[in-house]
Motif scaffolding. Structure first.
Motif, PDB file in Angstrom:
ATOM      1  N   ILE A   1       6.909 -52.199  43.478  1.00 27.55           N
ATOM      2  CA  ILE A   1       7.157 -53.503  42.755  1.00 27.55           C
ATOM      3  C   ILE A   1       8.509 -53.720  42.882  1.00 27.55           C
ATOM      4  N   VAL A   2       9.196 -54.556  43.145  1.00 27.65           N
ATOM      5  CA  VAL A   2      10.868 -54.457  42.535  1.00 27.65           C
ATOM      6  C   VAL A   2      10.483 -55.461  41.415  1.00 27.65           C
ATOM      7  N   ALA A   3      11.209 -55.377  39.593  1.00 26.75           N
ATOM      8  CA  ALA A   3      11.188 -55.875  38.604  1.00 26.75           C
ATOM      9  C   ALA A   3      12.175 -56.087  37.700  1.00 26.75           C
ATOM     10  N   ASP A   4      12.149 -56.965  36.265  1.00 26.19           N
ATOM     11  CA  ASP A   4      13.505 -56.541  36.062  1.00 26.19           C
ATOM     12  C   ASP A   4      13.417 -56.510  34.527  1.00 26.19           C
ATOM     13  N   VAL A   5      14.444 -55.279  33.986  1.00 20.37           N
ATOM     14  CA  VAL A   5      14.159 -54.625  33.353  1.00 20.37           C
ATOM     15  C   VAL A   5      14.172 -55.892  32.099  1.00 20.37           C
ATOM     16  N   LEU A   6      12.987 -55.762  30.804  1.00 24.29           N
ATOM     17  CA  LEU A   6      13.387 -56.727  29.836  1.00 24.29           C
ATOM     18  C   LEU A   6      13.557 -56.067  28.709  1.00 24.29           C
ATOM     19  N   ASP A   7      13.189 -54.231  28.066  1.00 21.22           N
ATOM     20  CA  ASP A   7      13.448 -54.072  27.038  1.00 21.22           C
ATOM     21  C   ASP A   7      13.319 -52.589  27.377  1.00 21.22           C
ATOM     22  N   CYS A   8      14.450 -52.156  26.639  1.00 23.31           N
ATOM     23  CA  CYS A   8      14.621 -50.672  27.571  1.00 23.31           C
ATOM     24  C   CYS A   8      14.961 -49.489  25.921  1.00 23.31           C
TER      25      CYS A   8
ATOM     26  N   ALA B   1      11.328 -36.611  24.441  1.00 28.04           N
ATOM     27  CA  ALA B   1      12.026 -38.185  24.176  1.00 28.04           C
ATOM     28  C   ALA B   1      10.785 -38.715  25.627  1.00 28.04           C
ATOM     29  N   ARG B   2      10.612 -39.936  25.205  1.00 31.95           N
ATOM     30  CA  ARG B   2       9.769 -40.842  26.009  1.00 31.95           C
ATOM     31  C   ARG B   2      10.812 -42.580  26.168  1.00 31.95           C
ATOM     32  N   VAL B   3      10.663 -42.671  27.279  1.00 31.37           N
ATOM     33  CA  VAL B   3      12.251 -43.878  27.271  1.00 31.37           C
ATOM     34  C   VAL B   3      10.947 -44.923  28.227  1.00 31.37           C
ATOM     35  N   GLU B   4      11.011 -46.084  27.454  1.00 26.38           N
ATOM     36  CA  GLU B   4       9.776 -46.996  27.562  1.00 26.38           C
ATOM     37  C   GLU B   4      10.277 -48.433  27.790  1.00 26.38           C
ATOM     38  N   LEU B   5       9.585 -48.769  28.873  1.00 27.45           N
ATOM     39  CA  LEU B   5      10.292 -50.002  29.734  1.00 27.45           C
ATOM     40  C   LEU B   5       9.432 -51.297  29.608  1.00 27.45           C
ATOM     41  N   THR B   6       9.882 -52.228  29.943  1.00 24.49           N
ATOM     42  CA  THR B   6       9.176 -53.553  29.672  1.00 24.49           C
ATOM     43  C   THR B   6       9.454 -54.680  30.415  1.00 24.49           C
ATOM     44  N   VAL B   7       8.849 -54.284  32.062  1.00 21.99           N
ATOM     45  CA  VAL B   7       9.523 -54.801  32.855  1.00 21.99           C
ATOM     46  C   VAL B   7       8.638 -55.703  33.092  1.00 21.99           C
ATOM     47  N   ALA B   8       9.093 -57.389  34.330  1.00 18.31           N
ATOM     48  CA  ALA B   8       8.881 -58.110  35.094  1.00 18.31           C
ATOM     49  C   ALA B   8       9.186 -58.879  36.049  1.00 18.31           C
ATOM     50  N   ASP B   9       7.949 -59.283  37.041  1.00 18.58           N
ATOM     51  CA  ASP B   9       8.537 -59.963  38.085  1.00 18.58           C
ATOM     52  C   ASP B   9       8.274 -61.360  37.735  1.00 18.58           C
ATOM     53  N   GLY B  10       8.543 -62.096  37.785  1.00 23.80           N
ATOM     54  CA  GLY B  10       8.694 -63.455  37.363  1.00 23.80           C
ATOM     55  C   GLY B  10       7.864 -63.457  35.228  1.00 23.80           C
TER      56      GLY B  10
ATOM     57  N   ASP C   1       5.135 -62.282  34.984  1.00 21.32           N
ATOM     58  CA  ASP C   1       4.305 -60.866  34.501  1.00 21.32           C
ATOM     59  C   ASP C   1       4.618 -60.096  34.448  1.00 21.32           C
ATOM     60  N   ARG C   2       4.582 -58.844  33.358  1.00 23.18           N
ATOM     61  CA  ARG C   2       4.745 -58.052  32.851  1.00 23.18           C
ATOM     62  C   ARG C   2       3.821 -56.991  32.400  1.00 23.18           C
ATOM     63  N   LEU C   3       4.934 -55.887  32.960  1.00 20.20           N
ATOM     64  CA  LEU C   3       3.996 -54.298  32.768  1.00 20.20           C
ATOM     65  C   LEU C   3       4.945 -53.276  31.996  1.00 20.20           C
ATOM     66  N   ARG C   4       4.161 -52.361  31.630  1.00 18.62           N
ATOM     67  CA  ARG C   4       5.003 -51.895  30.855  1.00 18.62           C
ATOM     68  C   ARG C   4       4.808 -49.843  32.028  1.00 18.62           C
ATOM     69  N   VAL C   5       6.696 -49.295  32.046  1.00 11.54           N
ATOM     70  CA  VAL C   5       6.884 -48.450  32.777  1.00 11.54           C
ATOM     71  C   VAL C   5       7.635 -47.611  31.267  1.00 11.54           C
ATOM     72  N   THR C   6       6.681 -45.924  31.448  1.00 15.54           N
ATOM     73  CA  THR C   6       7.302 -44.838  31.204  1.00 15.54           C
ATOM     74  C   THR C   6       7.559 -44.148  31.850  1.00 15.54           C
ATOM     75  N   PHE C   7       8.494 -43.199  30.335  1.00 20.68           N
ATOM     76  CA  PHE C   7       8.662 -41.918  31.730  1.00 20.68           C
ATOM     77  C   PHE C   7       8.671 -41.024  30.358  1.00 20.68           C
ATOM     78  N   PHE C   8       8.439 -40.102  30.844  1.00 20.82           N
ATOM     79  CA  PHE C   8       8.586 -38.484  29.521  1.00 20.82           C
ATOM     80  C   PHE C   8       9.671 -37.809  30.484  1.00 20.82           C
ATOM     81  N   ASN C   9      10.170 -37.637  29.506  1.00 19.43           N
ATOM     82  CA  ASN C   9      11.262 -36.271  29.552  1.00 19.43           C
ATOM     83  C   ASN C   9      12.235 -36.407  31.021  1.00 19.43           C
ATOM     84  N   GLN C  10      12.836 -37.638  31.085  1.00 17.62           N
ATOM     85  CA  GLN C  10      13.824 -38.273  31.905  1.00 17.62           C
ATOM     86  C   GLN C  10      14.440 -39.638  30.722  1.00 17.62           C
TER      87      GLN C  10
END
Ligand code: ADP
Ligand code: MG
Length: 737
Positions: free
Chosen positions: A76-83, A107-116, A118-127
């Protein structure tokens, strides 16, 4: 293209030219980007063009967040709304997970992203760098599998690319770019500029071959690999460039090979002695207590043909453990000796050298060779052992015997190649169990072994760890290959069991006790401790104590590891052979070639830490007679890669089949590990199954091209490229990257 130029030959850009252009000459590459690219090993424009995408994403298959279903792999292509960066509390000291997280914590990095909307969570561990890479407001591409966590849909550790403004239909993703601080799309843009400015590429592969093999041309290949206009373009492009990698290697290998043949004179050995003359090979075979296998006969036939010919033999004998390579080697040595030459056998370790010496002396010293100086015109064939541990006085005698021709066959380790060892007339060199011997080392060996008369001895390399034939063409391409694909009849199979729990282990130990009660012997190979031989020795010593006290009380145990003094090793091996010691607790020094027929159980502890080839070698220490044998692989872990290996061992006893599995599991990296074996720039080509046909084709094309144009005078671009990638300067360049 301007009409006036149409008749002029298209010359085109050569890769060497691109190798000479620094990336900083590209638009927008200043110090910062230059450094980032440098971190990826990209310094020249050629480096850039051979920094290939690892994945392509087709814009037409881009998903919408709203349409994603759990379990889908999509992008998907999405914009980062929250990090947000969330520090995970460590799970308490001593917990296993603690070590895995490393010092950076978990540490984990948690993003909220959205295309238009619709939102989705993206989680990165150890990055942790993701927080820097993806601040609020960034538009990025995410590729991964949608799962559910805590009731919410999320992508976990997806692949990411920052989207450039001008992405085409297909988005290439470049390796490691984010860590180097340069986005994939930036690389793509630079590549685009480089391609544009490079223009048309010279094609080193004549059109007739391209057509015959269905390969696209160079220009199409570079364009298609970096900027495929559609998904049908990247595959043919990659195939073409992979072919080029393999072709360069084959040209290099085959040229070296013919240089050796051109520059050296072989010995025409006496393979068919006239009536009345020594026929040592026949006498030897007649004396063997068994009939040769068909494969052994074939192998001896091939070797005899090589040895009779005017060119030095350069042959690899691949055979599974127990296939009887030593007999074949002995026959080769006897061909040399019956014509009045000497033979040398080089073993990887002193233990194996001693064993070969013992075995060979037993059969060979009953043979007689003609010697005008001896009483009656003949004397017993003389076989000697030369390792680092023979006494100075004995050594002097042997060295003298080699120099004057009184020693016919010498068995040893690398000590054979020290400066004071000279041969009167060395006819053949056999190297046992050394597929790690590289092209350069063989060249060096050849140079050292050259006899005073300038003739080059024949060379037979034996490997106990077969590698798939097509892989051998690449890795050991300068050798002809003979395979011993048949085991002697009457061998009882080895039952292999992966013991994955305490009950399994107990059944292994009770098997050891039972077999020992029947007068048989067992090996226990200790965990492969990473680190020094001393640590391994320690582990084996501890295990010896534990086994003696708890598991195998009353059983006579012996200890063998690399730290023992030569005499101690020799003595424990002798006691194990004679049965005075029933169980040998050892490190992997027993891996290669140790041959004790009464050994019927092999227990490998922590087996998941060993590679397939190593385990198969270890297993090969048992099942060396008609007694049924067992191999227990002890491993309680559930690491998936280890499981793949252990299951492979359980599933087949065929070393060639295991070699295939190993290659598929681990890739060619291990085969191409060292520079002298590699000399390669295999970035796209693989030695795995899927590229087999390409390997074979490259070999054929190389042979055909060199056959009609040995100096590549009419294949200037090809010659130039081989030198660029594989010449001395080239290999340095590659070694650095
Ligand atoms: P490897 O190929 O693993 O080096 P070896 O040469 O050590 O195998 O042979 C393994 C064992 O098989 C030896 O004990 C050898 O004497 C025996 N052997 C070799 N060839 C035959 C044969 N044709 N028939 C029966 N036994 C054989
Ligand atoms: Mg052997």
């Amino acid at each position: 293209m301007p009409g006036a130029g149409a008749a002029a030959p298209v010359v085109g850009r050569r890769l060497r030219q691109l190798a000479g252009i620094d990336v900083s000459e590209l638009h927008g590459v200043g110090n910062v980007r230059r450094e980032a690219l440098g971190a990826l090993g990209v310094n020249s424009v050629l480096d850039l063009l051979t920094h290939y995408p690892y994945r392509y994403l087709d814009q037409t298959r881009q998903a919408r967040v709203a349409d994603l279903a759990v379990g889908d792999t999509a992008w998907i292509v999405a914009d980062v709304l929250d990090c947000r960066v969330i520090a995970t509390p460590s799970r308490g000291a001593g917990a296993r997970g603690g070590a895995r997280g490393g010092r950076g914590g978990r540490a984990r990095v948690e993003l909220t992203v959205a295309d238009g909307r619709d939102r989705l969570r993206v989680t990165f561990f150890n990055q942790p760098f993701r927080a820097r890479q993806l601040p609020v407001g960034t538009r990025a591409l995410f590729f991964g599998r949608l799962d559910v966590f805590g009731g919410r849909r999320q992508l976990t550790n997806p692949e990411v690319d920052l989207i450039g403004a001008r992405a085409g239909r297909v988005v290439p993703l470049y390796p490691a770019s984010e860590r180097a601080g340069i986005a994939s799309w930036e690389i793509a843009e630079l590549v685009g500029e480089a391609l544009h400015r490079a223009g048309h590429f010279a094609d080193p592969l004549p059109e007739i071959w391209r057509r015959r093999l269905g390969l696209v041309d160079r220009t199409a290949a570079f364009t298609g690999v970096h900027r495929p206009a559609s998904p049908d373009e990247w595959e043919p492009a990659r195939r073409r460039l992979a072919f080029d990698e393999l072709l360069r290697l084959q040209i290099d290998v085959q040229r070296r090979r013919s240089a050796i043949e051109r520059d050296s004179t072989g010995i025409r050995h006496l393979v068919d002695p006239p009536p009345g003359a020594d026929d040592l090979v026949r006498a030897f075979i007649d004396r063997l207590p068994f009939a040769l296998t068909g494969a052994q006969l074939r192998a001896i036939g091939e070797i005899r043909r090589d040895m009779a010919g005017p060119r030095p033999m350069h042959r690899l004998l691949q055979g599974d453990v127990g296939s009887g390579k030593t007999v074949v080697a002995a026959a080769a040595m006897l061909v040399a000796v019956q014509g009045g030459h000497q033979a040398a056998l080089m073993a990887p370790t002193e233990v194996v050298a001693e064993q070969h010496h013992m075995g060979l002396r037993a059969v060979l010293s009953q043979l007689e060779v003609s010697d005008a100086g001896a009483l009656g015109g003949c004397r017993p064939l003389r076989v000697e052992l030369l390792t680092g541990r023979v006494s100075a006085a004995v050594r002097r005698q042997i060295v003298d015997g080699l120099a004057h021709g009184g020693v016919d066959v010498v068995v040893g380790t690398h000590a054979l190649l020290t400066d004071d060892v000279r041969f009167a007339d060395l006819g053949v060199v056999v190297i046992d169990e050394q597929h790690r011997f590289g092209v350069e080392q063989r060249a060096e060996l050849r140079a050292r072994a050259e006899s005073a008369g300038g003739a080059t001895p024949d060379l037979l390399v034996m490997t106990a760890t077969p590698i798939p034939r097509t892989a051998a063409m690449v890795v050991l391409g300068d050798l002809d290959v003979t395979e011993l694909d048949e085991l002697p009849a009457g061998r009882a199979p080895v039952t292999t069991v992966w013991a994955r729990d305490p009950e399994g282990e107990e059944s292994a130990w009770s098997r050891v006790r039972a077999e020992v009660d029947h007068g048989r012997r067992a090996y226990v190979v200790c965990p492969l401790v990473e680190g020094s031989p001393r640590v391994e020795a320690r582990a084996a010593t501890d295990e010896l104590e534990r086994l003696g006290a708890e598991v195998l009380p009353g059983v006579r145990l012996g200890l063998l590891h690399g730290q023992l003094k030569p005499r101690e090793k020799e003595s424990v091996m002798a006691r194990f052979r004679s049965g005075e010691v029933s169980v040998l607790v050892a490190t992997t020094v027993v891996e290669v070639g140790v041959d004790v027929a009464e050994a019927t159980v092999m227990v490998v502890e922590d087996a998941g830490r060993f590679g397939i080839a190593q385990l198969h070698q270890l297993r090969g220490r048992v099942g060396r007679s008609n007694l049924p044998s067992w191999c227990y692989l002890l491993d309680r872990s559930d690491a998936p890669e280890a499981a793949d290996r252990l299951q492979a061992l359980e599933s087949t006893a065929d070393g060639f089949a295991l070699a295939e599995i190993d290659l598929e599991l681990r890739g060619e990296g291990t085969l191409l590990g060292t520079r002298q074996q590699g000399r390669s720039d295999l970035k796209l080509a693989s030695l795995r199954r899927r590229h087999r046909p390409l390997v074979v084709q490259a070999r054929e094309v190389a042979a055909a091209v060199l056959g009609e144009d040995p100096a590549l005078e009419r294949h200037g671009a090809m010659s130039d490229e081989v030198d660029l990638f594989l010449g001395d300067a080239g290999s340095e360049r590659l070694a650095k990257s």
